[in-house]
Motif scaffolding. Structure first.
Motif, short mmCIF file in Angstrom:
data_model
loop_
_atom_site.label_atom_id
_atom_site.label_comp_id
_atom_site.label_asym_id
_atom_site.label_seq_id
_atom_site.Cartn_x
_atom_site.Cartn_y
_atom_site.Cartn_z
N PRO A 1 16.46 -5.06 -0.65
CA PRO A 1 15.43 -5.75 0.13
C PRO A 1 14.29 -4.82 0.55
O PRO A 1 14.45 -3.60 0.54
CB PRO A 1 16.18 -6.28 1.35
CG PRO A 1 17.44 -5.53 1.41
CD PRO A 1 17.72 -4.99 0.04
N ILE A 2 13.17 -5.41 0.91
CA ILE A 2 12.03 -4.64 1.40
C ILE A 2 12.42 -3.97 2.70
O ILE A 2 12.96 -4.60 3.60
CB ILE A 2 10.81 -5.57 1.61
CG1 ILE A 2 10.39 -6.20 0.28
CG2 ILE A 2 9.66 -4.82 2.25
CD1 ILE A 2 9.33 -7.26 0.41
N LYS A 3 12.17 -2.67 2.79
CA LYS A 3 12.49 -1.93 4.01
C LYS A 3 11.39 -2.14 5.03
O LYS A 3 10.22 -2.32 4.68
CB LYS A 3 12.59 -0.43 3.69
CG LYS A 3 13.70 -0.07 2.75
CD LYS A 3 13.66 1.40 2.46
CE LYS A 3 14.59 1.77 1.33
NZ LYS A 3 14.44 3.14 0.91
N ALA A 4 11.76 -2.08 6.29
CA ALA A 4 10.78 -2.16 7.37
C ALA A 4 9.95 -0.89 7.37
O ALA A 4 10.45 0.20 7.06
CB ALA A 4 11.49 -2.33 8.70
N ALA A 5 8.70 -1.01 7.73
CA ALA A 5 7.83 0.16 7.80
C ALA A 5 8.30 1.06 8.92
O ALA A 5 8.72 0.60 9.97
CB ALA A 5 6.39 -0.29 8.05
N SER A 6 8.28 2.35 8.67
CA SER A 6 8.66 3.29 9.71
C SER A 6 7.44 4.12 10.08
O SER A 6 6.66 4.53 9.23
CB SER A 6 9.79 4.20 9.23
OG SER A 6 9.37 4.96 8.14
N PHE A 7 7.28 4.33 11.35
CA PHE A 7 6.14 5.08 11.86
C PHE A 7 6.64 6.29 12.64
O PHE A 7 7.55 6.18 13.46
CB PHE A 7 5.29 4.20 12.78
CG PHE A 7 4.73 2.99 12.09
CD1 PHE A 7 3.60 3.09 11.31
CD2 PHE A 7 5.35 1.77 12.21
CE1 PHE A 7 3.08 1.97 10.66
CE2 PHE A 7 4.84 0.65 11.57
CZ PHE A 7 3.69 0.75 10.79
N ASP A 8 6.06 7.45 12.38
CA ASP A 8 6.39 8.65 13.14
C ASP A 8 5.52 8.67 14.39
O ASP A 8 4.35 8.34 14.36
CB ASP A 8 6.12 9.91 12.31
CG ASP A 8 7.08 10.04 11.15
OD1 ASP A 8 8.19 9.48 11.24
OD2 ASP A 8 6.71 10.70 10.15
N PHE B 1 0.83 -1.21 0.00
CA PHE B 1 0.00 0.00 0.00
C PHE B 1 0.86 1.26 0.00
O PHE B 1 0.46 2.30 -0.46
CB PHE B 1 -0.98 0.00 1.18
CG PHE B 1 -0.33 0.17 2.52
CD1 PHE B 1 -0.19 1.43 3.07
CD2 PHE B 1 0.14 -0.93 3.23
CE1 PHE B 1 0.42 1.59 4.31
CE2 PHE B 1 0.74 -0.77 4.46
CZ PHE B 1 0.88 0.50 5.00
N ALA B 2 2.08 1.14 0.53
CA ALA B 2 3.06 2.22 0.47
C ALA B 2 4.36 1.60 -0.02
O ALA B 2 4.93 0.75 0.65
CB ALA B 2 3.25 2.86 1.83
N CYS B 3 4.83 2.03 -1.18
CA CYS B 3 6.02 1.41 -1.77
C CYS B 3 7.22 1.52 -0.83
O CYS B 3 7.52 2.58 -0.31
CB CYS B 3 6.34 2.09 -3.10
SG CYS B 3 7.74 1.34 -3.94
#
Length: 62
Positions: free
Chosen positions: A54-61, A33-35
């Motif tokens: 590789p696929i990056k881990a999702a980051s959350f603010d 859903f978010a590249c």
């Protein structure tokens, strides 16, 4: 790509040793859903996944 051609890059397959171009191989996309900016291809010779970025881990603010 807007405004120009894609630049050719060569990648080796660690499974079979075949060297292929990013323009000739099938890119694998999970349709996130978010590249996450990953770059994964299927080797045209053996079909094994070749992970360039590789696929990056999702980051959350917070």
């Amino acid at each position: 790509m807007i405004g120009g051609k894609k630049k050719e890059k060569l990648y080796p397959c660690k499974n079979c040793g075949f060297i292929f171009s990013n323009l000739d191989a099938e890119r694998v996309c999970s349709n996130c859903f978010a590249c996450t900016g990953c770059e994964i291809y299927n080797c045209p010779s053996c079909g094994e996944e070749v992970v360039v970025k590789p696929i990056k881990a999702a980051s959350f603010d917070k």
